[in-house]
Design a protein around this motif. Structure first.
Motif, mmCIF file in Angstrom:
data_model
loop_
_atom_site.group_PDB
_atom_site.id
_atom_site.type_symbol
_atom_site.label_atom_id
_atom_site.label_comp_id
_atom_site.label_asym_id
_atom_site.label_seq_id
_atom_site.Cartn_x
_atom_site.Cartn_y
_atom_site.Cartn_z
ATOM 1 N N ASN B 44 0.672 -1.311 -0.037
ATOM 2 C CA ASN B 44 -0.097 -0.154 0.114
ATOM 3 C C ASN B 44 0.711 1.271 0.201
ATOM 4 O O ASN B 44 0.664 2.079 -1.067
ATOM 5 C CB ASN B 44 -1.037 -0.007 2.003
ATOM 6 C CG ASN B 44 -1.988 -1.204 0.923
ATOM 7 O OD1 ASN B 44 -2.394 -1.329 -0.116
ATOM 8 N ND2 ASN B 44 -2.765 -1.051 2.151
ATOM 9 N N ASN B 47 2.409 1.355 -3.684
ATOM 10 C CA ASN B 47 1.771 1.893 -4.613
ATOM 11 C C ASN B 47 1.407 3.296 -3.806
ATOM 12 O O ASN B 47 0.735 4.497 -5.115
ATOM 13 C CB ASN B 47 0.204 0.994 -4.366
ATOM 14 C CG ASN B 47 0.401 -0.317 -5.497
ATOM 15 O OD1 ASN B 47 2.034 -0.771 -5.709
ATOM 16 N ND2 ASN B 47 0.274 -1.867 -4.410
ATOM 17 N N SER B 48 1.490 3.907 -3.198
ATOM 18 C CA SER B 48 0.433 5.139 -3.288
ATOM 19 C C SER B 48 1.782 5.789 -3.534
ATOM 20 O O SER B 48 2.207 7.544 -2.912
ATOM 21 C CB SER B 48 0.586 5.126 -1.434
ATOM 22 O OG SER B 48 -0.376 4.381 -1.475
ATOM 23 N N ASN B 130 -6.108 -2.639 1.419
ATOM 24 C CA ASN B 130 -6.082 -2.276 0.216
ATOM 25 C C ASN B 130 -6.201 -0.887 -0.512
ATOM 26 O O ASN B 130 -7.596 -0.911 -0.950
ATOM 27 C CB ASN B 130 -6.179 -3.318 -1.243
ATOM 28 C CG ASN B 130 -5.256 -2.751 -2.474
ATOM 29 O OD1 ASN B 130 -5.147 -1.451 -2.926
ATOM 30 N ND2 ASN B 130 -5.224 -4.411 -3.450
ATOM 31 N N PHE B 131 -5.294 0.581 -0.150
ATOM 32 C CA PHE B 131 -5.600 0.884 -0.196
ATOM 33 C C PHE B 131 -4.756 2.486 -0.908
ATOM 34 O O PHE B 131 -3.805 1.993 -0.635
ATOM 35 C CB PHE B 131 -7.044 2.206 1.526
ATOM 36 C CG PHE B 131 -5.628 2.385 2.257
ATOM 37 C CD1 PHE B 131 -5.841 1.114 2.863
ATOM 38 C CD2 PHE B 131 -4.746 3.608 2.431
ATOM 39 C CE1 PHE B 131 -5.093 1.344 4.364
ATOM 40 C CE2 PHE B 131 -4.421 3.087 3.615
ATOM 41 C CZ PHE B 131 -3.936 2.474 4.595
ATOM 42 N N ASP B 132 -5.198 3.515 -0.951
ATOM 43 C CA ASP B 132 -3.767 4.525 -1.353
ATOM 44 C C ASP B 132 -3.258 5.398 0.274
ATOM 45 O O ASP B 132 -4.640 6.534 0.118
ATOM 46 C CB ASP B 132 -4.152 5.627 -2.164
ATOM 47 C CG ASP B 132 -3.169 5.912 -3.653
ATOM 48 O OD1 ASP B 132 -2.526 6.610 -2.705
ATOM 49 O OD2 ASP B 132 -3.549 5.957 -4.390
ATOM 50 N N GLU B 135 -5.154 9.896 -0.793
ATOM 51 C CA GLU B 135 -5.802 10.617 -0.020
ATOM 52 C C GLU B 135 -6.320 10.391 1.802
ATOM 53 O O GLU B 135 -6.491 11.581 1.633
ATOM 54 C CB GLU B 135 -6.926 9.355 -0.108
ATOM 55 C CG GLU B 135 -7.822 8.723 -1.686
ATOM 56 C CD GLU B 135 -8.539 7.612 -2.151
ATOM 57 O OE1 GLU B 135 -9.122 7.485 -1.043
ATOM 58 O OE2 GLU B 135 -7.762 6.739 -2.888
ATOM 59 N N GLU B 264 -10.796 -6.973 -4.067
ATOM 60 C CA GLU B 264 -10.964 -6.178 -3.906
ATOM 61 C C GLU B 264 -8.977 -5.961 -2.764
ATOM 62 O O GLU B 264 -8.199 -4.832 -3.239
ATOM 63 C CB GLU B 264 -11.283 -5.699 -2.915
ATOM 64 C CG GLU B 264 -11.389 -4.383 -1.798
ATOM 65 C CD GLU B 264 -12.342 -4.083 -0.633
ATOM 66 O OE1 GLU B 264 -13.310 -4.206 -0.535
ATOM 67 O OE2 GLU B 264 -11.664 -3.099 0.117
ATOM 68 N N LYS B 268 -7.321 -3.577 -5.943
ATOM 69 C CA LYS B 268 -7.258 -2.261 -5.747
ATOM 70 C C LYS B 268 -7.131 -1.198 -6.093
ATOM 71 O O LYS B 268 -7.212 -0.595 -6.887
ATOM 72 C CB LYS B 268 -9.099 -2.100 -5.025
ATOM 73 C CG LYS B 268 -10.136 -1.257 -4.608
ATOM 74 C CD LYS B 268 -10.455 -0.767 -3.701
ATOM 75 C CE LYS B 268 -10.906 0.238 -3.775
ATOM 76 N NZ LYS B 268 -11.100 1.494 -2.090
ATOM 77 N N SER B 269 -6.642 -0.429 -5.634
ATOM 78 C CA SER B 269 -5.545 0.495 -5.374
ATOM 79 C C SER B 269 -3.822 0.052 -6.080
ATOM 80 O O SER B 269 -3.327 0.892 -6.242
ATOM 81 C CB SER B 269 -5.725 1.424 -4.843
ATOM 82 O OG SER B 269 -5.355 1.141 -4.014
#
Lengths: 451, 372
Positions: B44, B47-48, B130-132, B135, B264, B268-269
């Motif tokens: 994560n 990827n961010s 799984n997130f960015d 944000e 997801e 997802k991201s």
């Protein structure tokens, strides 16, 4: 620089025109194989496993995917301080440049590159064979025999000798005669296209061959016969084990199917001689309730709801409900919607097969042809495909290697993300019985010359 | 360029997952067929756009070091920044006893203060999502918060919540209360233990903690400052699997068998990276019967597998029946074996004919390397 005992030169520039649609957009060594590999992985992994740390890869035809796939060679541990992997395309010199005219010419044009490492011996390989071989044993044999050249040979069935370059040897395994595709063979020892040359001897031969305008600059046709004529010491190195030239669609399909054999001689799952490859970061595949997979190979990132039998499934393939896949090879990123049936077909990457489509050649005299469906196209819903299917576009474009690119969504998760091809590029038989136009793009369009 | 560095902080009790964490830190617990728990947080971050990640480790970290190595698989083998594995440096501490994660942060304060980034995200290693982070950083800047605390939806009446922190927010999203080991009635906001702040604030808080003899990051840096600092809660709407017990490990593993969650968490991201093993693809034999299961590479399947997760290189022989189970790397399940609600740690061999059964809320764990 430190003298290398042996370095390898890998001939990977051939177009592989007999593979038709499969090599429409990429060089033959970059053609995917066995669920996650590319054909060249076998040779590169053999090099690594044999302790050969310097490999020149000669590319020419549609090299984009191949070049980006090889990268700096880290997948095969060939990113080294002293040596490593080098991609060697033809290039322009002061007096102009030219394509590699033949296998020997390709090596000759890279004479300086080889000299740089000052090797005692040079191993010549081709990037289009599926096999596991310890080159260090062959090198030991070459050194013990004090040969100028050692040629790896394999026993082939007598009835197939006319397809190969046949080596006739004496009791000491010294090669006395070489016959290219003989009608009446005296031996069944076929050349595997794997040579170890003493570099000093080969260097002189290459320069002489280069100066000869009558030569086609090919190892099999020119250099080896000439060395034999000059009575140089050439020995055959007998190899036993799995070895397959995947030069045609049939042999490519067979070699894939061989992997499903319980006692496959290739021993793909032998951990002591792994085949390394670029590993796209994908999760384990998901087998839904109601899916049935038998006698098949399935890669990571797939989702399977339907039935799969005797088939090879590459990464990121979606197989919908009610789908029946038999005797087929489904390449990466293919999306197969519900109720599709596929029998004895090679489906190219990122193709979308719409609901209810049926793909497979009709059975004739109990034999069924292998169909090839090229990548990046849409097979319409409820269509019946009984002939090879390709976009029909000129093959000026090349396949990229985006499946291995990290950080992004896998390509084409949902069907609506697939690039639509104009319908005129599809040759579809809506109803059986209509005349079928075969499009195999045998000529390959404007690609470079064959090596 | 992302102006934020990542800190993965391991402050955990040894016995979280019983036998599974006896041999490795929570971060190195195998999960989802081919991953370790830390892969999710690390991926994560990468990827961010975060390219400076420090992992603060505490004990038994051999398996984690072996997993991460240079950080190449996460694209973190860099000339500038990259992956830093920071073992505890006891000598720098005023007292010898190691009591908490702030001491570890303090011992490596040079790394933190010398990093080029203005912002820092500090996170545990046992969060499956799984997130960015971009944000979250944007939210942090927009609200002008001192600290942004991420939270996910959870049923706080569940037994697992007892090991979590729950938070309460006011109408504007400002955190009014954070509590540990105690469920706030009706509250469904479970802290993900991911905090974004300016690096200068983190350094200040660490120094302050040490000077007062405090040592626990969440307790003494976050909870204690709940009134003094402006802490905002950022709601992550997606799937959050916080692995803090054998039950939560089992539950969040099995959740991967739902295609929507599989998609997801893995796509997802961004993709989830892990150590590459160069396994060939998995092979299904003529007698294989696999349904509702997750199968990683290099497996060889001849038997029946149902509602299960198979890691890389697992062999299930003909006539074996594996259901509701997790078989880790290189496991061998011989003929006639029946497994139900069992977790086999790495390299377990269950010999022919054995029948092992756990319960769905209490899976049977077979220790690493055991032959049964």
């Amino acid at each position: 620089m430190h003298k290398k005992k042996c370095m390898a030169m890998l001939l990977a520039g051939g177009q592989g025109s007999r593979l038709g649609i499969l090599t429409q957009k990429i060089a033959k060594p970059a053609v995917p194989f066995g669920g996650k590999f590319r054909i060249i992985d076998f040779t590169l992994s053999n090099c690594y496993n044999s302790g050969i740390d310097t490999v020149g890869v000669l590319t020419q035809y549609k090299p984009l995917a191949l070049n980006s796939y090889i990268g700096i060679g880290s997948a095969w541990d060939l990113d080294r301080q002293h040596g490593g992997v080098f991609v060697l395309p033809p290039y322009v010199k002061e007096q102009g440049g030219e394509w590699y005219k033949g296998t020997a010419d390709a090596i000759c044009q890279n004479l300086n590159f080889i000299d740089r490492f000052n090797p005692e011996n040079v191993l010549i390989l081709s990037g289009d064979h599926i096999y596991k071989m310890d080159y260090s044993l062959m090198l030991e044999y070459h050194v013990t025999k004090e040969a100028d050249a050692t040629i790896a040979v394999i026993e082939v069935p007598w009835e197939e000798t006319s397809r190969f370059g046949i080596m006739n040897t004496d009791a000491e395994k010294r090669i006395v005669e070489f016959e290219e595709k003989p009608k009446e063979a005296k031996s069944n020892l076929a050349s595997m296209g794997i040579y170890i040359f003493n570099w000093k001897a080969l260097r002189r031969q290459l320069l002489e061959d280069e100066a000869n305008p009558a030569s086609s600059h090919d190892f099999g046709k020119d250099v080896i016969p000439k060395m034999l004529r000059e009575n140089m010491k050439m020995v055959a190195y007998p190899f036993s084990g799995y070895w397959k030239d995947v030069g045609t669609v049939e042999s490519y399909w067979e070699a894939n199917m061989d992997l499903l054999d319980e006692d496959s001689a290739l021993r793909l799952y032998d951990r002591s001689w792994r085949i390394y490859s670029v590993n796209p970061p994908r999760p384990p595949h998901y087998m839904a309730a109601g899916s049935r997979v038998k006698n098949s190979i399935v890669s990571e990132g797939c989702m399977v709801f339907g039935e799969v039998e005797n088939s090879i499934i590459f990464p990121d393939v979606y197989i919908g409900k009610g789908v029946k896949i038999k005797n087929s090879i489904i390449m990466a990123g293919v999306h197969i919607e519900d109720q599709v049936s596929i029998d004895k077909v090679i489906v190219g990457r990122k193709t979308l097969v719409r609901t209810g489509a049926q793909i497979g050649a009709p059975c004739q005299d109990g034999r069924q042809e292998i169909l090839v469906v090229s990548g990046d196209i849409i097979v319409p819903a409820h269509s019946q495909v009984t002939a090879n299917l390709s976009t029909g576009r000129s093959s000026s474009e090349e396949e990229d290697d985006d499946l291995n690119a990290g950080g992004s969504m896998p390509v084409k998760m949902a069907p609506n993300e697939i690039v639509k091809m104009p319908p005129q590029h599809l040759k579809i038989v809506k109803k059986p019985g209509l005349p079928v136009e075969h499009r195999t793009n045998k000529d390959g369009g404007s690609g470079g010359e064959k090596q | 360029m992302m102006d934020m560095m990542g800190i993965i902080n391991m402050n955990e009790a040894e016995d979280y997952l019983g036998d599974i964490t006896r041999v490795r830190p929570l971060a190195a617990v195998p999960y989802g067929g081919r991953y370790r728990l830390v892969d999710f947080t690390l991926s994560n971050m990468v990827n961010s756009g975060i390219d400076n990640v420090g992992i603060f480790i505490q004990h038994k970290y051999r398996s984690l070091m072996d997993h991460l190595r240079s950080g190449k698989e996460w694209d973190l083998a860099r000339k500038r920044d990259g992956l830093f594995i920071l073992p505890p440096a006891y000598s720098k501490l005023p007292m010898q006893m190691h009591r908490g994660d702030v001491e570890n942060l303090y011992a490596n304060l040079d790394y933190i203060s010398q990093s080029r980034q203005k912002y820092v995200v500090i996170s545990g290693a046992n969060m499956i999502c799984n997130f960015d982070f971009r944000e979250v950083l944007e939210f942090h800047k927009r609200t002008g918060a001192d600290i942004t605390a991420m939270y996910g939806e959870a049923d706080c009446d569940a037994a697992d919540c007892s090991k979590s922190h729950v938070l309460e927010t006011d109408a504007e999203g400002r955190v009014t209360d954070i509590r540990e080991f105690e469920a706030i009635k009706g509250c469904r906001k479970m802290a993900m233990e991911v905090f974004v702040m300016e690096k200068a604030l983190l350094v200040e808080m660490i120094n302050e903690c040490i000077s007062r003899g405090d040592y626990d990051f969440i307790k003494h840096c976050v909870i204690k400052n709940c009134q003094r600092l402006k802490i905002f809660g950022f709601h992550h709407p997606g799937y959050v699997g916080r692995i803090i017990s054998l039950q939560s490990y089992f539950q969040h593993s099995m959740a991967l068998l739902q295609p929507a969650i599989w998609r997801e968490l893995f796509f997802k991201s961004g993709l989830v990276y892990t150590k590459v093993k160069d396994e060939p693809p998995s092979k299904y034999g003529a007698t294989a019967d696999v349904s509702n299961s997750l199968v990683a590479g290099g497996c060889h399947l001849e038997g029946r597998v149902e509602n299960s997760i198979l890691f890389r290189g697992v062999k299930v022989h003909k006539g074996a029946y594996v259901k509701n189970s997790i078989i880790m790397q290189q496991g061998v399940i011989e003929a006639g074996v029946v497994l139900d609600n069992v977790i086999c740690d790495k390299s377990v061999r269950v010999t022919a004919g054995k029948q092992l059964k756990g319960e769905s809320n209490y899976p049977l764990v077979i220790k690493k390397g055991r032959v049964i």
